[in-house]
Design a protein around this motif. Structure first.
Motif, mmCIF file in Angstrom:
data_model
loop_
_atom_site.group_PDB
_atom_site.id
_atom_site.type_symbol
_atom_site.label_atom_id
_atom_site.label_comp_id
_atom_site.label_asym_id
_atom_site.label_seq_id
_atom_site.Cartn_x
_atom_site.Cartn_y
_atom_site.Cartn_z
ATOM 1 N N MET A 30 17.827 88.298 33.671
ATOM 2 C CA MET A 30 17.134 87.640 34.780
ATOM 3 C C MET A 30 18.080 87.387 35.955
ATOM 4 O O MET A 30 17.668 87.433 37.120
ATOM 5 N N PRO A 257 13.232 93.330 34.352
ATOM 6 C CA PRO A 257 13.016 92.761 35.694
ATOM 7 C C PRO A 257 13.381 93.732 36.815
ATOM 8 O O PRO A 257 12.665 93.844 37.815
ATOM 9 N N THR A 272 10.421 88.848 38.114
ATOM 10 C CA THR A 272 10.766 87.976 36.987
ATOM 11 C C THR A 272 9.520 87.325 36.399
ATOM 12 O O THR A 272 9.425 87.142 35.187
ATOM 13 N N ALA A 275 7.857 89.983 34.286
ATOM 14 C CA ALA A 275 8.618 90.246 33.066
ATOM 15 C C ALA A 275 8.331 89.213 31.977
ATOM 16 O O ALA A 275 8.513 89.496 30.789
#
Length: 429
Positions: A30, A257, A272, A275
Motif C-alpha cells: 500500500m 494497488p 487502494t 484493492a
C-alpha cells in the motif's frame, strides 16, 4: 482447565500472532505507490524491495523451520513479532532506497520466525483428525492480517494523503502490543500446563528434547540428515508447486494497488480502495479449501489441483478483461484469482506439513515449502518490475495464468505421500 479450553486459547493466540505479522509485511504494497511518487523510485527499484524481502524470508524459513522442530516455538515467534515491530518503526524514518532494501531484508528474516514454529505448536495442541479444520482456521490468519493491514493503510492514506510513514509506524505499535500478549499467554504444549499430550508417540525424537541452539545449528550429522530428507522427489515437487503459487499469490499482494492504478488510470486513493476488495476473496478461498479438504477425506492433491486449474482460467480471462478498462470486472478477476491461490496456499503450508507430525518434521516441511514459495515470490517481484518496462498488466495477468496451469499439472502428477509411506528418519535427523 480442560484441554478444549486451552486448545481454543492457543489456536486464537497463534491466529493473532501470525495475522499481526502481516500488519508489518503487506503494508509495504500500500505504501509503495506513494513512496515511488514521493521519493522518485523506479518500478524496477520498487520490485527489488519486495524481491529482497521475499528471498531473505525464504532463507529464513529454511533456518527457522528446522529450528522450530527443536526449540520452543513461543520464543522464536516472540522474537519475530518484536523484530518486525522495530523494523517497521525504523522504515518510517527512511528516505534512502538502499536503507529501505536493507531494512526489508532484515524484516524478511524476522517474519520467517512465524509460520514453521506455529505449525509445530499446532501439532502439539491439535489432533491429526482436526487437520482440515485447523488448516482453514489458521489459513484465515494470513487473509485476516492482509485485510486489516490494507484496510488500515488505506484509511491512513485517505485521512492523511501522502503520509506513507504512518503506514509503517501504526503497525509497529500494534505488533508490539501483540508481542506482549503472546509472551504473557502462549504455551508451547499441553504438558506446560499439566495436561496430557494430544498426539502421544509422534514427533520429536527423544535425543533431541534437550538439544541446545548451538547443537542444532552446528551438528553436521543433523544438517546432512535434514538435507537428505528434504531432497526426496516428492518434497522437491511440492516445493515447485509452492514456488509457483508464491509467484502468483505474492505477485498479487505486492502489485495489486499499482496494477489497478496504472491499468485503470486511477488515483492512489481509488486504487487502494479497490484493492481492499481482494483480501475477502482470499478469506473465502481459505475456508473453501479447508471445507473441501474435509469433504474429500484429506485429499490435498485433488483440492490443490482443482484450485490451481480454476485460478489459471480466471487469470487468463482477466488478461483480456483488463484491456476493456472495466474497473469492477478487473477487481473481480484479480480477487477471484487471489482467493483460489490462497486456498492452495493454506493446504500447502498447513495441511500437508501437519501430515509429517508422526516423524517430527512438521515445522521443517512447513519451513521448506514456505522457503520455496518465497523464492518464487522474490523472482516474481524482480521479473514483474522489469517486465513492466516493456509489457502491460494484461501480459502480467496472462503470465500468472500460465504459472497456475503449470502448478496444477505438477501437483496432480506428484505422489508426495510416498515420502510418508517410506520415510526413514536417520538417527539425529
Amino acid at each position: 482447565m480442560s484441554i478444549t479450553y486451552w486448545q481454543r486459547k492457543i489456536e486464537f493466540l497463534m491466529w493473532l500472532a501470525y495475522a499481526s505479522l502481516y500488519l508489518g509485511r503487506v503494508n509495504l504494497a500500500m505504501a509503495l505507490p506513494v513512496m515511488r511518487s514521493d521519493l522518485g523510485w523506479t518500478t524496477a527499484q520498487v520490485g527489488l524491495v519486495g524481491a529482497v524481502f521475499f528471498w531473505v524470508y525464504a532463507l529464513g524459513q529454511l533456518i527457522n523451520g528446522h529450528l522450530g522442530d527443536r526449540l520452543p516455538s513461543k520464543g522464536i515467534v516472540l522474537i519475530g513479532l518484536m523484530g518486525t515491530a522495530v523494523i517497521n518503526l525504523l522504515s518510517g524514518f527512511v528516505s534512502s532506497f538502499g536503507w529501505m532494501v536493507a531494512l526489508w531484508a532484515i524484516n524478511g528474516y524476522f517474519q520467517s520466525m512465524g509460520w514453521g514454529p506455529i505449525i509445530k505448536m499446532t501439532s502439539n495442541w491439535v489432533p491429526q483428525s482436526q487437520r482440515g479444520r485447523v488448516s482453514a482456521f489458521l489459513g484465515t490468519s494470513t487473509v485476516g492480517g492482509f485485510m486489516l493491514s490494507w484496510f488500515l493503510a488505506g484509511r491512513l492514506l485517505t485521512s492523511y494523503p501522502g503520509e506513507w510513514r504512518l503506514v509503517f509506524w501504526v503497525p509497529s505499535a500494534l505488533l508490539l502490543a501483540v508481542a506482549i500478549v503472546w509472551g504473557a499467554f502462549a504455551k508451547n504444549r499441553p504438558e506446560d500446563v499439566g495436561l496430557a499430550p494430544v498426539n502421544p508417540g509422534g514427533g520429536e525424537p527423544a535425543e533431541l528434547k534437550d538439544v541446545t541452539l548451538e547443537g542444532v545449528v552446528l551438528n553436521p550429522s543433523r544438517i546432512k540428515g535434514a538435507w537428505a530428507f528434504l531432497v526426496q522427489p516428492g518434497l522437491i515437487l511440492l516445493a515447485i508447486v509452492s514456488a509457483l503459487q508464491g509467484m502468483v499469490k505474492d505477485g498479487i499482494n505486492l502489485w495489486a494497488p499499482t496494477l489497478l492504478m496504472q491499468s485503470q488510470n486511477l488515483a492512489v486513493s481509488e486504487a487502494t480502495t479497490g484493492a481492499l476488495w481482494i483480501p475477502p476473496f482470499g478469506f473465502l478461498g481459505v475456508l473453501a479449501a479447508g471445507w473441501l479438504n474435509q469433504r474429500t477425506g484429506g485429499d490435498d492433491r485433488k483440492v490443490i489441483g482443482t484450485f490451481y486449474t480454476a485460478a489459471a482460467i480466471v487469470a487468463l480471462a482477466g488478461s483480456y478483461i483488463i484491456k476493456m478498462q472495466h474497473y469492477s470486472l478487473t477487481v473481480l478477476t484479480i480477487a477471484l484469482c487471489s482467493g483460489l491461490i490462497y486456498g492452495v496456499n493454506t493446504l500447502l503450508m498447513t495441511s500437508i506439513p501437519l501430515q509429517f507430525q508422526a516423524v517430527g518434521k512438521e515445522s521443517t516441511v512447513a519451513g521448506f515449502l514456505d522457503f520455496a514459495a518465497y523464492v518464487g515470490a522474490g523472482f516474481t517481484g524482480v521479473i514483474t518490475g522489469s517486465l513492466l518496462e516493456y509489457w502491460g498488466w494484461s501480459q502480467i495477468m496472462g503470465m500468472w495464468g500460465a504459472i497456475c496451469a503449470i502448478g496444477a499439472v505438477v501437483m496432480v502428477a506428484n505422489r508426495f505421500e510416498d515420502v510418508l509411506a517410506g520415510v526413514s528418519v536417520e538417527e539425529g535427523l
